[in-house]
Design an enzyme around this catalytic site. Structure first.
Site, PDB file in Angstrom:
ATOM      1  N   ASP A  13       0.968  -1.633  -0.304  1.00 36.82           N
ATOM      2  CA  ASP A  13       0.003  -0.039   0.027  1.00 36.82           C
ATOM      3  C   ASP A  13       0.209   1.614   0.094  1.00 36.82           C
ATOM      4  OD1 ASP A  13      -2.301  -1.320   0.521  1.00 36.82           O
ATOM      5  OD2 ASP A  13      -3.106  -0.944   2.271  1.00 36.82           O
ATOM      6  N   GLY A 221     -23.349   1.936  10.776  1.00 35.17           N
ATOM      7  CA  GLY A 221     -24.043   0.814  11.142  1.00 35.17           C
ATOM      8  C   GLY A 221     -23.595  -0.583   9.944  1.00 35.17           C
ATOM      9  N   ASP A 242      -8.177   7.524   9.728  1.00 39.07           N
ATOM     10  CA  ASP A 242      -8.190   7.062   8.047  1.00 39.07           C
ATOM     11  C   ASP A 242      -8.974   5.628   8.102  1.00 39.07           C
ATOM     12  OD1 ASP A 242      -7.360   5.928   6.106  1.00 39.07           O
ATOM     13  OD2 ASP A 242      -5.181   5.448   6.778  1.00 39.07           O
ATOM     14  N   ALA A 245      -9.151  -0.242   5.856  1.00 46.77           N
ATOM     15  CA  ALA A 245      -8.726  -1.598   6.558  1.00 46.77           C
ATOM     16  C   ALA A 245     -10.384  -1.639   7.953  1.00 46.77           C
ATOM     17  CB  ALA A 245      -7.728  -2.069   6.636  1.00 46.77           C
ATOM     18  N   ALA A 246     -10.584  -0.601   8.138  1.00 45.48           N
ATOM     19  CA  ALA A 246     -11.745  -0.545   8.746  1.00 45.48           C
ATOM     20  C   ALA A 246     -12.580  -2.022   8.915  1.00 45.48           C
ATOM     21  CB  ALA A 246     -12.798   0.661   8.565  1.00 45.48           C
ATOM     22  N   GLY A 247     -12.898  -2.349   7.542  1.00 38.68           N
ATOM     23  CA  GLY A 247     -13.755  -3.436   7.017  1.00 38.68           C
ATOM     24  C   GLY A 247     -13.312  -4.462   7.137  1.00 38.68           C
ATOM     25  N   ASP A 248     -11.768  -4.940   6.866  1.00 34.26           N
ATOM     26  CA  ASP A 248     -10.971  -5.962   7.364  1.00 34.26           C
ATOM     27  C   ASP A 248     -10.664  -5.820   8.369  1.00 34.26           C
ATOM     28  OD1 ASP A 248     -11.084  -5.649   4.240  1.00 34.26           O
ATOM     29  OD2 ASP A 248      -8.951  -4.181   4.298  1.00 34.26           O
ATOM     30  N   GLY A 283      -2.909   4.035   8.508  1.00 39.82           N
ATOM     31  CA  GLY A 283      -2.760   2.889   7.492  1.00 39.82           C
ATOM     32  C   GLY A 283      -3.267   1.811   6.961  1.00 39.82           C
TER      33      GLY A 283
END
Length: 299
Positions: A13, A221, A242, A245-248, A283
């Site tokens: 990335d 939500g 940032d 990667a929140a979903g990850d 990140g």
């Protein structure tokens, strides 16, 4: 204890911090530039490992991405199924603005170099009680889905990012389908309107009739469609730095909780807390919290 087998992507990335995301024909000077380990597969494996799951990761990197394999190994992830190939590793160019919003361009690279023998070897490691986790960043996903269904693997599929291939995916063998609004609309072939998820969920169920469906909505939500019908869950209120990667982070903690025997509602709470903490840091993999941090956020 069951384990998580993740046949997923690994990416380098390249992250540019910008005041505002660039528009067509516009050039913007970045405030900073950093390189992070990433890829939805890698991020989700790290999140699941930090949440306490036993994780096997399989995929491909180029010689420029051997350090991605080392990053996973340092987190306790089994990386014997990660091959080093001649193709350059997958890369992402990520803009992040002052509101924490991002814009991402990816190139698949080595993530599109999976071969049939590697897929067979990975699926052979999925035992009863295990979960096979997939994302939409590798090649021949329909072949993987068919082979997994034939072996009766328990499959969780995060159909992200959408790229046109998903229109033809055979999802009948998927037990857990995880999508955001854009991905849900692409799979369902219809727009999502004003918080009424019924039509979209019905269409998704038509493609994946045996799956629990989790629709993530960011700051709004999530919606879970399971045996109890449609259930909504509010997001945690945090200041976003940032969103990468929140979903990850959400998916990794969700999967680890399910593997650990938690009911879906509790697994979703843990995943939501992990995703909320991830947006407060810069990140991708580097933003994923520890299990103690996630538990501390829970009420």
């Amino acid at each position: 204890m069951p384990k998580l087998v993740n046949l997923g992507s690994l990416c380098i990335d390249n992250v540019y911090r910008v005041p505002e995301l660039t528009g067509p024909g516009e050039t913007v000077a970045s405030v900073s530039y950093e390189v992070f380990p990433g890829g939805k597969g890698l991020n989700q494996s790290i999140a699941a490992a930090r949440a306490g799951a036993e994780v096997i990761h399989a995929g491909c990197v180029g010689k420029d991405g051997v350090w991605l394999k080392d990053t996973l190994s340092a987190e306790g992830v089994d990386v014997t199924g990660v091959r080093v190939v001649d193709t350059a590793s997958g890369h992402a160019v990520i803009q992040v603005n002052d509101a924490g919003e991002n814009s991402i361009v990816i190139t698949g690279g080595a993530n599109r170099a999976l071969e049939a023998d590697q897929v067979d070897a990975v699926l052979a490691q999925v035992e009863p009680g295990d979960w096979l986790l997939l994302q939409n960043e590798i090649n021949d996903l329909n072949g993987v889905l068919r082979a997994a269904a034939k072996r009766r693997c328990r499959v969780a599929f995060n159909v992200a990012p959408v790229d046109g291939r998903e229109a033809n995916y055979e999802l009948a063998g998927v037990q857990l389908l995880i999508v955001n609004e854009i991905e849900a609309a692409a799979l369902a072939g219809t727009d999502i309107g004003d918080g009424d998820w019924t039509e979209v969920v019905d269409r998704l169920r038509g493609r994946a009739p045996d799956a629990d469906i989790v629709l993530t909505l960011g700051r709004d939500g999530l919606v879970h469609a399971g045996d109890e019908g449609l259930v909504t869950m509010a997001a945690y209120d945090v200041k976003a730095i940032d969103e990468t990667a929140a979903g990850d982070a959400f998916i990794g903690f969700l999967m680890a909780a399910l593997i650990g025997g938690e009911p879906m509602t509790e697994a979703l709470r843990l995943g939501s807390a992990a995703g909320a903490l991830a947006v407060t840091r810069a990140g991708a993999a580097s933003s994923i919290p520890s299990l103690d941090e996630v538990r501390a956020l829970l009420p």
